[in-house]
Motif scaffolding. Structure first.
Motif, short mmCIF file in Angstrom:
data_model
loop_
_atom_site.label_atom_id
_atom_site.label_comp_id
_atom_site.label_asym_id
_atom_site.label_seq_id
_atom_site.Cartn_x
_atom_site.Cartn_y
_atom_site.Cartn_z
N LEU A 13 -9.82 -44.09 -7.10
CA LEU A 13 -9.32 -44.10 -8.47
C LEU A 13 -9.88 -45.30 -9.23
N ALA A 14 -9.93 -46.46 -8.55
CA ALA A 14 -10.49 -47.66 -9.18
C ALA A 14 -11.97 -47.47 -9.49
N GLY A 15 -12.69 -46.81 -8.57
CA GLY A 15 -14.11 -46.55 -8.82
C GLY A 15 -14.33 -45.69 -10.03
N THR A 16 -13.48 -44.67 -10.21
CA THR A 16 -13.58 -43.82 -11.39
C THR A 16 -13.27 -44.61 -12.66
N CYS A 17 -12.21 -45.41 -12.60
CA CYS A 17 -11.85 -46.23 -13.76
C CYS A 17 -12.96 -47.23 -14.09
N GLU A 18 -13.56 -47.78 -13.04
CA GLU A 18 -14.65 -48.74 -13.26
C GLU A 18 -15.84 -48.05 -13.94
N LYS A 19 -16.13 -46.84 -13.51
CA LYS A 19 -17.24 -46.10 -14.13
C LYS A 19 -16.96 -45.85 -15.61
N LEU A 20 -15.73 -45.45 -15.92
CA LEU A 20 -15.37 -45.23 -17.32
C LEU A 20 -15.47 -46.53 -18.11
N GLY A 21 -14.95 -47.62 -17.50
CA GLY A 21 -15.02 -48.90 -18.19
C GLY A 21 -16.44 -49.35 -18.44
N ARG A 22 -17.33 -49.14 -17.46
CA ARG A 22 -18.72 -49.55 -17.62
C ARG A 22 -19.44 -48.67 -18.63
N CYS A 79 -12.32 -53.68 -21.36
CA CYS A 79 -13.31 -53.17 -20.40
C CYS A 79 -13.62 -54.21 -19.33
N GLN A 80 -13.69 -55.47 -19.73
CA GLN A 80 -13.93 -56.52 -18.75
C GLN A 80 -12.77 -56.64 -17.78
N ASP A 81 -11.54 -56.47 -18.27
CA ASP A 81 -10.37 -56.47 -17.39
C ASP A 81 -10.48 -55.33 -16.38
N GLU A 112 -16.73 -49.41 -29.90
CA GLU A 112 -15.98 -50.65 -29.75
C GLU A 112 -14.54 -50.33 -29.39
N GLU A 113 -13.89 -51.30 -28.73
CA GLU A 113 -12.50 -51.12 -28.36
C GLU A 113 -11.62 -51.19 -29.61
N PRO A 114 -10.42 -50.61 -29.53
CA PRO A 114 -9.48 -50.78 -30.64
C PRO A 114 -9.20 -52.27 -30.85
N VAL A 115 -9.18 -52.68 -32.08
CA VAL A 115 -8.99 -54.11 -32.39
C VAL A 115 -7.71 -54.27 -33.19
N PRO A 116 -6.63 -54.75 -32.55
CA PRO A 116 -5.38 -54.97 -33.30
C PRO A 116 -5.57 -55.97 -34.41
N ALA A 117 -4.79 -55.84 -35.45
CA ALA A 117 -4.88 -56.75 -36.59
C ALA A 117 -4.67 -58.18 -36.13
#
Length: 314
Positions: free
Chosen positions: A160-169, A205-207, A183-188
């Motif tokens: 599961l982590a490998g899949t999440c890592e692929k999505l993040g990368r 994504c880095q997290d 780009e990631e959502p950017v809160p005000a």
């Protein structure tokens, strides 16, 4: 306890709060209160003193600023807390605070209470989420010495982590300035850089990349845990206790309130009969073997019908 600067952007399970300083202090105070009660029961301290100490063991009743000042001066967290607790208890009972206890008695026990709270939250999260998603269930054949299911669980998390890592990368790469495709959502109010406020760094994504790497690194360690030997329970210790007491094992069990709370004396004797030592082991083994034969049969049929593979009957 420190936290990631992106922590406010994801749901909090409630674990971080358990490690806040004042919460840890409250757990230490809980230990002080729990210590005073049996001391009064055994006549070590006056009952009135135990009541006064228990009533004062509330972080809201203490001057936390004075405690923090004392810690900064003494470099010893429990001591200023104890002094402040004594001040709150007041005369004539303040001298009985922390009676006969050491620093480690209080802090280690209190920290275990914190860890137990965190453990319960993790178990609830796992029970509600991961078990449902991964379809985990009870072991068909119980075994204390088998860690295969734990290894399987960690391996599933690694996948599961490998899949999440692929999505993040996949998101991390096109977020680079040279591409600028997503780009990631950017809160005000969020700032991407102290010198380039218009910049959008891939924080989440880095997290994801960092955390999933740590999870995947646990997989080989989990596989190593599969290599353990023999059963491990307290039966041998109980047998030794029976020998030391010059009594039978059945008598020892029958005199133990932890056992008799669940089993009547006759039930204990029945369970200790050699003919019943295997319990439900035979039935469990037969059921598991039947299930394995069914799976093998279905697998053989599937392979033969889809890949034209002829398998010799077992």
């Amino acid at each position: 306890m420190g936290e990631r600067f992106t922590a406010s952007r994801v749901p909090a399970p409630g674990i971080a709060e358990l490690f806040h300083t004042h919460h840890r202090w409250q757990r230490w105070l809980d230990v002080e209160a729990a210590l005073a009660q049996p001391q009064a029961e055994f006549g070590i301290i006056p009952p009135d003193a135990a009541q006064a100490i228990s009533a004062a063991c509330r972080i809201g009743r203490l001057d936390t600023a004075r405690i923090e000042e004392g810690i900064a001066r003494q470099s010893h967290p429990p001591m200023p807390l104890t002094v402040e607790l004594s001040r709150s208890v007041g005369e004539p009972h303040d001298g009985w605070v922390h009676w006969g206890a050491t620093t480690q008695n209080i802090t280690q026990t209190g920290d275990v209470l914190v860890l137990r709270q965190a453990h319960r939250i993790i178990l609830r999260q796992l029970a509600r989420s991961i078990s449902r998603r991964l379809g985990l269930s009870a072991m068909p054949v119980p075994s204390r010495s088998s860690a295969d299911h734990f290894a399987e669980f960690v391996c599933a998390l690694g996948l599961l982590a490998g899949t999440c890592e692929k999505l993040g990368r996949e998101l991390y790469t096109p977020m680079k300035t040279v591409y600028g495709e997503v780009e990631e959502p950017v809160p005000a109010g969020t700032s991407g850089s102290s010198t380039m406020p218009q910049k959008r760094n891939p924080q989440l994504c880095q997290d994801i990349l960092g955390l999933t790497t740590e999870i995947r690194a646990l997989v080989p360690l989990a596989l190593e845990t599969m290599h353990n030997e023999h059963e491990a329970d307290h039966a041998p210790a109980a047998l030794f206790d029976a020998q030391a007491a010059e009594g039978s094992f059945a008598d020892l069990l029958a005199s133990d309130s932890r056992v008799t709370a669940h089993l009547a004396p006759q039930a204990i004797k029945t369970l200790l009969q050699p003919s019943s030592h295997t319990g439900h082991s035979a039935a469990l083994a037969r059921t598991a073997a039947a299930q394995a034969r069914d799976v093998a049969s279905h697998t053989r049929t599937h392979l033969e019908s889809h890949s034209r593979v002829t398998m010799n009957p077992a």
